[in-house]
Design a protein around this motif. Structure first.
Motif, PDB file in Angstrom:
ATOM      1  N   ARG A 220      36.296  42.343  44.185  1.00 29.81           N
ATOM      2  CA  ARG A 220      36.917  43.676  44.217  1.00 29.81           C
ATOM      3  C   ARG A 220      38.328  43.640  43.642  1.00 29.81           C
ATOM      4  N   ASP A 221      39.087  42.613  43.975  1.00 21.96           N
ATOM      5  CA  ASP A 221      40.453  42.507  43.439  1.00 21.96           C
ATOM      6  C   ASP A 221      40.438  42.293  41.928  1.00 21.96           C
ATOM      7  N   ASP A 222      39.472  41.525  41.438  1.00 21.84           N
ATOM      8  CA  ASP A 222      39.394  41.309  39.985  1.00 21.84           C
ATOM      9  C   ASP A 222      39.070  42.620  39.259  1.00 21.84           C
ATOM     10  N   ILE A 223      38.136  43.381  39.828  1.00 23.20           N
ATOM     11  CA  ILE A 223      37.768  44.658  39.202  1.00 23.20           C
ATOM     12  C   ILE A 223      38.932  45.640  39.245  1.00 23.20           C
ATOM     13  N   ALA A 224      39.662  45.666  40.357  1.00 26.57           N
ATOM     14  CA  ALA A 224      40.822  46.560  40.467  1.00 26.57           C
ATOM     15  C   ALA A 224      41.906  46.179  39.465  1.00 26.57           C
ATOM     16  N   ALA A 225      42.100  44.877  39.277  1.00 26.34           N
ATOM     17  CA  ALA A 225      43.103  44.439  38.290  1.00 26.34           C
ATOM     18  C   ALA A 225      42.694  44.857  36.877  1.00 26.34           C
ATOM     19  N   LEU A 226      41.395  44.767  36.596  1.00 25.49           N
ATOM     20  CA  LEU A 226      40.913  45.197  35.284  1.00 25.49           C
ATOM     21  C   LEU A 226      41.133  46.698  35.089  1.00 25.49           C
ATOM     22  N   LEU A 227      40.887  47.498  36.127  1.00 28.80           N
ATOM     23  CA  LEU A 227      41.086  48.941  36.041  1.00 28.80           C
ATOM     24  C   LEU A 227      42.561  49.282  35.857  1.00 28.80           C
ATOM     25  N   ASP A 228      43.438  48.572  36.545  1.00 24.35           N
ATOM     26  CA  ASP A 228      44.875  48.817  36.386  1.00 24.35           C
ATOM     27  C   ASP A 228      45.334  48.501  34.964  1.00 24.35           C
ATOM     28  N   SER A 229      44.809  47.419  34.402  1.00 27.46           N
ATOM     29  CA  SER A 229      45.171  47.079  33.021  1.00 27.46           C
ATOM     30  C   SER A 229      44.711  48.158  32.054  1.00 27.46           C
ATOM     31  N   ALA A 230      43.496  48.671  32.285  1.00 29.83           N
ATOM     32  CA  ALA A 230      43.001  49.730  31.410  1.00 29.83           C
ATOM     33  C   ALA A 230      43.831  50.995  31.554  1.00 29.83           C
ATOM     34  N   ARG A 231      44.265  51.320  32.776  1.00 29.65           N
ATOM     35  CA  ARG A 231      45.106  52.496  32.981  1.00 29.65           C
ATOM     36  C   ARG A 231      46.456  52.339  32.293  1.00 29.65           C
ATOM     37  N   GLU A 232      47.033  51.166  32.410  1.00 32.02           N
ATOM     38  CA  GLU A 232      48.315  50.927  31.754  1.00 32.02           C
ATOM     39  C   GLU A 232      48.201  51.026  30.239  1.00 32.02           C
TER      40      GLU A 232
END
Length: 562
Positions: A220-232
């Motif tokens: 879950r943390d890995d997926i959230a980090a990926l989503l944050d990178s895409a948002r940025e």
């Protein structure tokens, strides 16, 4: 209760390795309120949507282009982010699920080879501990069930808290591994369950069920980090789109602005305005079309001006050339009229007719000469301070109209005017009223303050008659040259008034403009008799007729005149 060697597992006769893989588990995941589908998709978070623009954007094409670019870029970025997030989340979860299934299957196969059925509580607990020790992940908890016996590798774990009834039912009646993602105390977990079967014979189920509980917080943390990178990454994309939109808008709108400026100049009368046409795109083609249109318009205007100038010169030349023979004809006609009483009746009538028509022709030539001077801008004011009431009375007396016209003249109204031109205006307006209207004809002189509140005063001279009035559409054309509205107005006996050429009102208006004034026309039916008292007349005077009102700025000696 050994029954021979287990097949495919290399173990003694007894319960063999359970079959099953992640793919099958994904296809046949338990369905229920707490079970998640085995395709690894789950429920995706809501996509970010661009905020709606509050209110209306008041702007031109530049704003719309920038907004369109930014919206398209934002939608593209959000769509790409959502698709990437979904695919990455599915890949991570499927990899974890498959690894958990294979790991549990291999370990159960290895430990179950030496496991005796039916077990007691101690052997079942030892079995769960051996399976848990052999798993790759240290964060996994193993739960084993055999009929009413339950053993957990971690004594702190509630065996019924994370293993749902739906999953237990699917494992109990199934033949292969099943898995389910669950939320427990706000944390995600993967629960994998499989039945243990005998390795030989008909591979019946042994009644032993094994479940592995895997913590998914790291995934879950890995997926959230990926989503944050895409948002940025969305922000610089939008900024870059806005910059590109501004650049494209400037490239597109620059020739449009030039074309708009040239169009306004052309509309203002600058027929030489052109646009530089460069390139071969649609805007360049539009610029060339505009230039061609402007060239044609300029050529047409030049041709029209040349024809108009020729026509004016022709009228002036003809009028000038006619003056000499007309002078001679006038003298002859005058002699004939003086001797008309001594001629036979027919000859006397002919002599008087020739005299009247010669005088009319002479007046027409004089009017044409006057119009030609206005067109050539060759007229000048011979202005002096004048008593306007005296001027009006003198003009009426000169033409013998004093008894036929009712006057309401304010005394003491003095202004700097050209007396001769005021006389021409009075003669034309009063002559029209006598010729086309019906008595009584009234002439009203007065002053009124300026409508703009500037404190200045204006002279008003209103000439009103009580005839049929102007026909519909005549107001717009009454000051046109050679325009006559005889079809709806009564012809009187004022042919000796010096009017009738069709140029009288046009000459009167030009003289008024020369003084900085104008002439307005209205109907008495509108409640206007030229002195602002139309309402007082309604009770005792009939409606009808026309009112021509001369308005001049009241200038006195020492004030600027044009």
């Amino acid at each position: 209760m050994s029954r021979g060697d287990a097949r495919g597992g290399g173990a003694k006769r007894g319960p063999g390795a359970a079959r099953g893989d992640g793919a099958t588990g994904a296809d046949r995941a338990a369905r229920g309120s707490g079970a998640a589908r085995g395709d690894g998709r789950g429920t995706a978070p809501k996509r970010r949507r661009p905020r709606r623009l509050i209110g209306r954007l008041i702007g031109g094409l530049r704003v719309r282009l920038v907004v369109a670019f930014v919206v398209v870029a934002l939608i593209s970025a959000v769509t790409a982010t959502a698709l990437a997030y979904r695919d990455a989340r599915t890949a991570v979860l499927q990899r974890t699920q498959q690894a958990a299934v294979h790991d549990l299957r291999d370990q159960v196969t290895a430990v179950a080879a030496d496991f005796e059925i039916p077990p007691d509580q101690r052997s079942l607990s030892r079995f769960t501990a051996q399976v848990a020790d052999g798993l790759v992940s240290d964060s996994r908890v193993v739960v084993a069930r055999y009929q009413d016996l339950v053993a957990v590798s971690d004594s702190r774990t509630d065996p019924d808290a994370r293993v749902s009834p739906e999953l237990r039912t699917a494992v109990h009646i199934g033949k292969e591994a099943r898995f389910q993602r669950v939320m427990w105390r706000g944390e995600p977990y993967l629960v994998v369950g499989m039945p243990v079967r005998y390795a030989d014979g008909d591979r019946e189920t042994s009644g032993l069920e094994v479940y592995a509980l895997t913590d998914l917080r790291a995934e879950r943390d890995d997926i959230a980090a990926l989503l944050d990178s895409a948002r940025e990454g969305t922000v610089p994309v939008v900024v870059l789109a806005a910059a590109l939109a501004l650049l494209a808008a400037g490239t597109v709108l620059r020739p449009v602005r030039k074309l708009g400026r040239a169009t306004r100049e052309l509309a203002a009368g600058d027929l030489g305005s052109r646009v530089a046409a460069t390139g071969h795109d649609e805007l360049a083609e539009l610029a060339r079309t505009f230039n061609e249109t402007a060239d044609a318009l300029q050529a047409s205007d030049a041709e029209l001006r040349e024809q108009e100038a020729k026509a004016r010169r022709f009228v002036a030349d003809v009028s000038h050339e006619l003056r000499t023979p007309l002078a001679a004809m006038t003298m002859v006609a005058t002699v004939l009229e003086e001797d008309a009483d001594q001629l036979p009746p027919d000859a006397a009538h002919a002599a008087r007719t020739v005299g009247a028509e010669t005088a009319r022709l002479a007046r027409l030539v004089d009017d044409l000469m006057e119009i030609s001077r206005f067109d050539a801008k060759a007229v000048r004011l011979n202005a002096a301070e004048t008593d306007l009431a005296d001027t009006v009375r003198a003009s009426l007396a000169l033409r013998g109209w004093t008894d036929r016209v009712e006057t309401r003249l304010a005394e003491g109204v003095r202004a700097v005017v050209d007396r001769r031109r005021i006389d021409v205006i009075v003669a034309n307006l009063v002559g029209n009223a006598l010729r086309h209207g019906a008595p009584p004809v009234t002439v009203t002189l007065g002053t009124v303050p300026a409508a703009d509140g500037s404190g200045t005063e204006w002279v008003t001279l209103a000439v009103a008659d009580h005839g049929p009035g102007l026909p519909p559409g005549a107001r717009e054309r009454v000051f046109d040259r050679f325009y006559k509205a005889d079809a709806a107005r009564t012809r009187g006996a004022a042919d000796d008034s010096g009017q009738g050429s069709g140029l009288g009102t046009a000459i009167a208006l030009e003289n008024a403009r020369l003084h900085g004034g104008t002439i307005e026309v209205a109907d008495l039916a509108d409640g206007n008799d030229g002195n602002g008292k139309g309402g007082e007349r309604a009770a005792h005077e009939p409606r009808g007729g026309a009112v021509f009102t001369l308005r001049l700025p009241l200038r006195r000696t020492g004030e600027d005149t044009e």
